[in-house]
Design an enzyme around this catalytic site. Sequence first.
Site, PDB file in Angstrom:
ATOM      1  N   ASP A 196      31.712  45.861  47.691  1.00 50.32           N
ATOM      2  CA  ASP A 196      32.553  45.830  46.500  1.00 50.32           C
ATOM      3  C   ASP A 196      31.632  46.048  45.287  1.00 50.32           C
ATOM      4  OD1 ASP A 196      34.061  45.264  44.310  1.00 50.32           O
ATOM      5  OD2 ASP A 196      34.799  43.327  45.020  1.00 50.32           O
ATOM      6  N   LYS A 222      36.310  49.382  34.573  1.00 49.45           N
ATOM      7  CA  LYS A 222      35.250  48.435  34.221  1.00 49.45           C
ATOM      8  C   LYS A 222      33.984  49.160  33.783  1.00 49.45           C
ATOM      9  CE  LYS A 222      36.853  45.028  37.579  1.00 49.45           C
ATOM     10  NZ  LYS A 222      37.579  44.036  36.794  1.00 49.45           N
TER      11      LYS A 222
HETATM   12  N1  PLP Z   1      36.001  43.140  42.791  1.00 51.11           N
HETATM   13  C1  PLP Z   1      35.451  42.447  41.793  1.00 51.11           C
HETATM   14  C2  PLP Z   1      34.151  41.746  42.015  1.00 51.11           C
HETATM   15  C3  PLP Z   1      36.092  42.413  40.547  1.00 51.11           C
HETATM   16  O1  PLP Z   1      35.554  41.721  39.542  1.00 51.11           O
HETATM   17  C4  PLP Z   1      37.320  43.094  40.392  1.00 51.11           C
HETATM   18  C5  PLP Z   1      38.067  43.044  39.114  1.00 51.11           C
HETATM   19  O2  PLP Z   1      38.037  42.047  38.406  1.00 51.11           O
HETATM   20  C6  PLP Z   1      37.834  43.801  41.461  1.00 51.11           C
HETATM   21  C7  PLP Z   1      37.149  43.813  42.659  1.00 51.11           C
HETATM   22  C8  PLP Z   1      39.118  44.565  41.369  1.00 51.11           C
HETATM   23  O3  PLP Z   1      38.902  45.721  40.631  1.00 51.11           O
HETATM   24  P1  PLP Z   1      40.112  46.688  40.228  1.00 51.11           P
HETATM   25  O4  PLP Z   1      40.708  46.104  38.984  1.00 51.11           O
HETATM   26  O5  PLP Z   1      39.465  48.008  39.962  1.00 51.11           O
HETATM   27  O6  PLP Z   1      41.047  46.722  41.364  1.00 51.11           O
END
Ligand code: PLP
Length: 404
Positions: A196, A222
């Site tokens: 991730d 992000k």
């Molecule tokens: N993984 C982590 C560590 C995150 O901080 C986030 C979002 O806060 C996500 C996954 C999910 O990301 P997305 O908003 O692109 O689905």
Amino acid sequence: MSTIRSDFPILNQQVHGKPLVYLDSAATSQKPQQVIEALARYYRQDNANVHRGIHALAERATAEYEQARLKVARFINAASSKEIVFVRNATEAINLVANAWGRANLRPGDEVLITQMEHHANIVPWQLVTQATGATLRYAPVTDAGELDYDALDSLLTGRTKVFAFTAMSNVLGTINPVAELTAKAHAVGAIAVVDGAQSVPHLPTDVQALDVDFLAISSHKMLGPTGVGALYGKRALLDAMPPFMGGGEMIREVFMDHSTWEDAPLKFEAGTPAIGEAIAFGAAVDYLDALGMDWVHQHEMEITHYAWQRLSAIEGLRIIGPGPERRGGLLAFTLADVHPHDVAAVLDMQGVAVRAGHHCAQPIHDRYGIPATTRASFYIYNTPEEVDVLAAALERARELFSF
Ligand code: PLP
């Protein structure tokens, strides 16, 4: 710094009569003018559907969309742009792997290992797929200091482990995990490594070939790009061997009444009309970060985080969770005595300071520390030490208001 800030028109505003101090980039980053303009330009000049058209606009839209794919590939040093699948967000990237790879490869008796510090996006898809396939979901624990417990991890990685899915950087603890080392551990037992990268790719240089990860989930919003688009990196051989996740137009080669055949990856995984303008603007975000250089981005955030750590740790009753500043990325999640994090965030908001409060979509790690929620300040390329001073002063104000 003033040139960077001037690229972000949204930062130049007052909130409740105070200059905005945006410290919520871990939730979503702000967008520079260059990204906003790339999105607007696409709709102004080039809007057409991709891959099917034989008119000039369709060819232009397709070329720009594919160019954006190439930019993302280069940004993470993928061997080919065919290894980049455009998806809606990091969450969809992980769901794609869990469903397409997981359903084809997981059987009863197999194990999926994740960690206690995962975002719900890297927990729930694995709960669903293990429930559907009869495989077992296991969690690698986290130490009191906010690091993975490596002894426990080594005993949990066995010949039964088929997937080791972990975050490259925790969105609560800030912990930066050693991706290459963890990937090697997964490979040593014959498991694939699913990473991730939602919090790491925007902030750290990423080289998927050097890290040898099998899959990496990336979020555009992000990393200065628009919402509604993200990317899944997958090794070519794995993507080629995987069945599709969703069916429909764009992803097929031929459709008969009783069956269909698929396009090659990555199109096999991009059913329906994609977020074309958003993907193109995601490419512009990558250009922006490339021009700054990811080493500079990381260095800048390290400096701000060290300074914030020092300022915030000096506040009475404030407890930061997770490792020290040298082992974390640009965010600090904390509690302030027993004041509810929503109240802390509301007081900060009145001072113009935007932070996040809650469980940050990561309930298991909060449970691990016996706290329901935290307040989180997160930093990016446009934040300054002066803004950290405003945050610290606003927290002192909160302390006074809640009189402790
Ligand atoms: N993984 C982590 C560590 C995150 O901080 C986030 C979002 O806060 C996500 C996954 C999910 O990301 P997305 O908003 O692109 O689905």
